[in-house]
Write a protein that holds these residues in place. Structure first.
Motif, PDB file in Angstrom:
ATOM      1  N   ALA A  72      57.259 -86.844 -38.422  1.00 44.01           N
ATOM      2  CA  ALA A  72      58.256 -86.210 -39.286  1.00 44.01           C
ATOM      3  C   ALA A  72      59.669 -86.336 -38.742  1.00 44.01           C
ATOM      4  N   ASP A  73      59.794 -86.646 -37.446  1.00 43.09           N
ATOM      5  CA  ASP A  73      61.122 -86.806 -36.846  1.00 43.09           C
ATOM      6  C   ASP A  73      61.761 -88.141 -37.194  1.00 43.09           C
ATOM      7  N   ILE A  74      60.960 -89.085 -37.649  1.00 47.34           N
ATOM      8  CA  ILE A  74      61.450 -90.443 -37.917  1.00 47.34           C
ATOM      9  C   ILE A  74      62.035 -90.524 -39.313  1.00 47.34           C
ATOM     10  N   ASP A  75      63.297 -90.941 -39.405  1.00 45.67           N
ATOM     11  CA  ASP A  75      63.904 -91.079 -40.731  1.00 45.67           C
ATOM     12  C   ASP A  75      64.317 -92.513 -41.059  1.00 45.67           C
ATOM     13  N   LEU A  76      63.898 -93.475 -40.240  1.00 48.85           N
ATOM     14  CA  LEU A  76      64.124 -94.885 -40.543  1.00 48.85           C
ATOM     15  C   LEU A  76      63.016 -95.705 -39.882  1.00 48.85           C
ATOM     16  N   VAL A  77      62.386 -96.575 -40.677  1.00 47.66           N
ATOM     17  CA  VAL A  77      61.358 -97.483 -40.163  1.00 47.66           C
ATOM     18  C   VAL A  77      61.738 -98.900 -40.580  1.00 47.66           C
ATOM     19  N   VAL A  78      61.870 -99.773 -39.590  1.00 48.55           N
ATOM     20  CA  VAL A  78      62.194-101.177 -39.863  1.00 48.55           C
ATOM     21  C   VAL A  78      61.136-102.041 -39.186  1.00 48.55           C
ATOM     22  N   PRO A  89      54.059-103.119 -51.449  1.00 45.90           N
ATOM     23  CA  PRO A  89      55.031-102.390 -50.648  1.00 45.90           C
ATOM     24  C   PRO A  89      55.299-103.082 -49.314  1.00 45.90           C
ATOM     25  N   SER A  90      56.429-102.763 -48.725  1.00 42.90           N
ATOM     26  CA  SER A  90      56.788-103.373 -47.457  1.00 42.90           C
ATOM     27  C   SER A  90      55.817-102.929 -46.363  1.00 42.90           C
ATOM     28  N   THR A  91      55.729-103.725 -45.319  1.00 41.97           N
ATOM     29  CA  THR A  91      54.926-103.326 -44.164  1.00 41.97           C
ATOM     30  C   THR A  91      55.457-102.025 -43.578  1.00 41.97           C
ATOM     31  N   ALA A  92      56.780-101.879 -43.578  1.00 42.80           N
ATOM     32  CA  ALA A  92      57.394-100.657 -43.042  1.00 42.80           C
ATOM     33  C   ALA A  92      56.932 -99.429 -43.815  1.00 42.80           C
ATOM     34  N   ALA A  93      56.831 -99.540 -45.140  1.00 42.85           N
ATOM     35  CA  ALA A  93      56.370 -98.419 -45.952  1.00 42.85           C
ATOM     36  C   ALA A  93      54.910 -98.091 -45.644  1.00 42.85           C
ATOM     37  N   ARG A  94      54.090 -99.121 -45.453  1.00 40.92           N
ATOM     38  CA  ARG A  94      52.690 -98.891 -45.106  1.00 40.92           C
ATOM     39  C   ARG A  94      52.583 -98.186 -43.753  1.00 40.92           C
ATOM     40  N   VAL A  95      53.372 -98.636 -42.787  1.00 38.54           N
ATOM     41  CA  VAL A  95      53.350 -98.015 -41.461  1.00 38.54           C
ATOM     42  C   VAL A  95      53.778 -96.551 -41.552  1.00 38.54           C
ATOM     43  N   ALA A  96      54.848 -96.291 -42.289  1.00 38.28           N
ATOM     44  CA  ALA A  96      55.339 -94.917 -42.436  1.00 38.28           C
ATOM     45  C   ALA A  96      54.266 -94.019 -43.054  1.00 38.28           C
ATOM     46  N   ALA A  97      53.569 -94.534 -44.064  1.00 40.09           N
ATOM     47  CA  ALA A  97      52.527 -93.745 -44.725  1.00 40.09           C
ATOM     48  C   ALA A  97      51.370 -93.454 -43.772  1.00 40.09           C
ATOM     49  N   ARG A  98      50.954 -94.454 -43.011  1.00 40.35           N
ATOM     50  CA  ARG A  98      49.818 -94.273 -42.104  1.00 40.35           C
ATOM     51  C   ARG A  98      50.161 -93.316 -40.960  1.00 40.35           C
ATOM     52  N   ALA A 103      59.813 -88.756 -45.171  1.00 35.92           N
ATOM     53  CA  ALA A 103      60.528 -89.474 -46.236  1.00 35.92           C
ATOM     54  C   ALA A 103      61.539 -90.427 -45.628  1.00 35.92           C
ATOM     55  N   PRO A 104      61.080 -91.341 -44.775  1.00 36.56           N
ATOM     56  CA  PRO A 104      62.028 -92.221 -44.096  1.00 36.56           C
ATOM     57  C   PRO A 104      62.508 -93.359 -44.989  1.00 36.56           C
ATOM     58  N   ALA A 105      63.711 -93.838 -44.727  1.00 38.31           N
ATOM     59  CA  ALA A 105      64.100 -95.135 -45.265  1.00 38.31           C
ATOM     60  C   ALA A 105      63.213 -96.174 -44.591  1.00 38.31           C
ATOM     61  N   SER A 106      62.753 -97.164 -45.337  1.00 37.00           N
ATOM     62  CA  SER A 106      61.849 -98.151 -44.750  1.00 37.00           C
ATOM     63  C   SER A 106      62.068 -99.503 -45.402  1.00 37.00           C
ATOM     64  N   ALA A 131      73.387 -92.406 -40.576  1.00 38.93           N
ATOM     65  CA  ALA A 131      72.426 -92.511 -41.667  1.00 38.93           C
ATOM     66  C   ALA A 131      71.016 -92.127 -41.244  1.00 38.93           C
ATOM     67  N   ALA A 132      70.771 -91.996 -39.946  1.00 36.74           N
ATOM     68  CA  ALA A 132      69.462 -91.603 -39.432  1.00 36.74           C
ATOM     69  C   ALA A 132      69.651 -91.046 -38.033  1.00 36.74           C
ATOM     70  N   ARG A 133      68.623 -90.341 -37.558  1.00 35.04           N
ATOM     71  CA  ARG A 133      68.665 -89.774 -36.201  1.00 35.04           C
ATOM     72  C   ARG A 133      67.679 -90.469 -35.272  1.00 35.04           C
ATOM     73  N   HIS A 134      66.500 -90.762 -35.797  1.00 34.43           N
ATOM     74  CA  HIS A 134      65.458 -91.422 -35.007  1.00 34.43           C
ATOM     75  C   HIS A 134      64.872 -92.558 -35.834  1.00 34.43           C
ATOM     76  N   ALA A 135      64.760 -93.724 -35.246  1.00 33.43           N
ATOM     77  CA  ALA A 135      64.242 -94.888 -35.961  1.00 33.43           C
ATOM     78  C   ALA A 135      63.089 -95.514 -35.202  1.00 33.43           C
ATOM     79  N   LEU A 136      62.132 -96.019 -35.954  1.00 33.21           N
ATOM     80  CA  LEU A 136      61.092 -96.880 -35.410  1.00 33.21           C
ATOM     81  C   LEU A 136      61.455 -98.320 -35.746  1.00 33.21           C
ATOM     82  N   VAL A 137      61.599 -99.141 -34.723  1.00 33.58           N
ATOM     83  CA  VAL A 137      61.897-100.558 -34.923  1.00 33.58           C
ATOM     84  C   VAL A 137      60.714-101.339 -34.369  1.00 33.58           C
TER      85      VAL A 137
END
Length: 321
Positions: A72-78, A89-98, A103-106, A131-137
């Motif tokens: 829940a802390d992640i607000d951006l997934v790339v 859907p993008s791979t990023a969206a699949r990762v965020a869902a799993r 509700a991250p940007a992905s 635009a975000a605080r914590h991102a998964l890259v």
């Protein structure tokens, strides 16, 4: 204004190991031929039912755990990838869902082997802008799906895997243990006149192909000045680098670039020997392994340099988590 810092890393590789001797039973090659030209000894190959999203999620989960953050802390997934099959859907969206991110940007980013360092720069810019605080890259690839297993010049190169970084915004001026302000300015670009030197072409079953000699000549003559510029922009002398993690394309390229830089004290990632060329996954995969083994000092400046298809490059100096 804010700065950013990589706070944790994670990686994942498939269980199956494909050796050079295994390949010699498939095509006209040998362990000695492969090692001499590429430095590669083994590579990992994903199961048929193991997708890019599967590997990306596994690596991301490890990075999140190491960072001590909740999904829940992640607000951006790339996700940087050129081998994901689905366009949406993008791979990023699949990762965020799993992972259960709220509700991250992905989005996915395709810059071939320079994908992860390009994605890291894009996420860095987003966090700096607020635009975000914590991102998964994440860099994740299933190159085995794109390999022509009858072509001995390319099938010996490629492997599968994923690496992930958690990037967080920090107060501007805040420095890590080594005094570096997190993620340094990116040096990126491309030579589109040579875009066909590395290719993934075809409508439904693309196959990897490249002009290996052209790529080798370009890399060994072009990359060292780019690396030096990334160090200059970060305010770090090459001699003070604690680590160097380039795209793991070919051991001869890596050693040539490091030799030109004269970075005699830096720990140099050579994961290509064990993992082969994993395209956009190679930089975070190799970086994560160095950190996991304790080969790098926390806070030490580490040069990241992605390069490849496009012909594109992106590099920055980061503070080691």
């Amino acid at each position: 204004m804010t700065s950013t810092r990589i706070v944790a890393l994670g990686h994942h590789q498939p269980e199956r190991v494909l050796t050079n001797d295994d390949l010699a039973a498939m095509v006209d090659t040998s362990d000695a031929w492969i090692r001499q030209r590429t430095g590669i000894a083994t590579r990992r190959i994903a199961r048929d039912d193991e997708s890019v999203a599967d590997m990306a999620t596994a690596a991301a989960g490890k990075a999140l755990a190491a960072a001590g953050l909740a999904p829940a802390d992640i607000d951006l997934v790339v996700v940087a990838t050129s081998s994901a099959i689905d366009r949406s859907p993008s791979t990023a969206a699949r990762v965020a869902a799993r992972l259960g991110a709220a509700a991250p940007a992905s989005y996915d980013l395709n810059n071939a082997c320079a994908g992860f360092t390009t994605a890291l720069a894009a996420a860095d810019h987003s966090l700096r802008a607020g635009a975000a605080r914590h991102a998964l890259v994440i860099g994740a690839e299933k190159m085995s799906d794109l390999t022509d297993w009858t072509d001995r010049s390319t099938c010996v190169l490629l492997g599968d895997g994923a690496g992930a970084a958690v990037l967080s915004a920090v107060a501007d001026g805040s420095t890590g243990p080594g005094g570096l302000q997190g993620v340094g300015p990116v040096v990126w670009g491309s030579d589109p006149t040579r875009a066909d030197a590395v290719r993934l072409t075809g409508a439904w079953q693309p196959r990897f192909a490249q002009d290996g000699q052209a790529v080798f000549r370009w890399a060994t003559s072009t990359l060292a000045p780019i690396a030096e510029e990334a160090c200059r922009r970060a305010g770090v002398a090459v001699a003070d680098l604690g680590g160097i993690v380039t795209h793991q394309a070919n051991l001869r390229i890596i050693e040539s670039v490091v030799r030109q830089l004269g970075a005699t004290e830096a720990v140099v990632a050579k994961d290509v020997v064990d993992s082969g060329n994993t395209s956009a996954a190679s930089v975070p995969l190799a970086f994560s392994k160095l950190v996991e083994r304790g080969d790098l000092t926390p806070g030490a400046p580490v040069l990241l340099l992605g390069f490849g298809g496009g012909l594109s490059w992106a590099g920055q100096v980061v503070s080691c988590p």
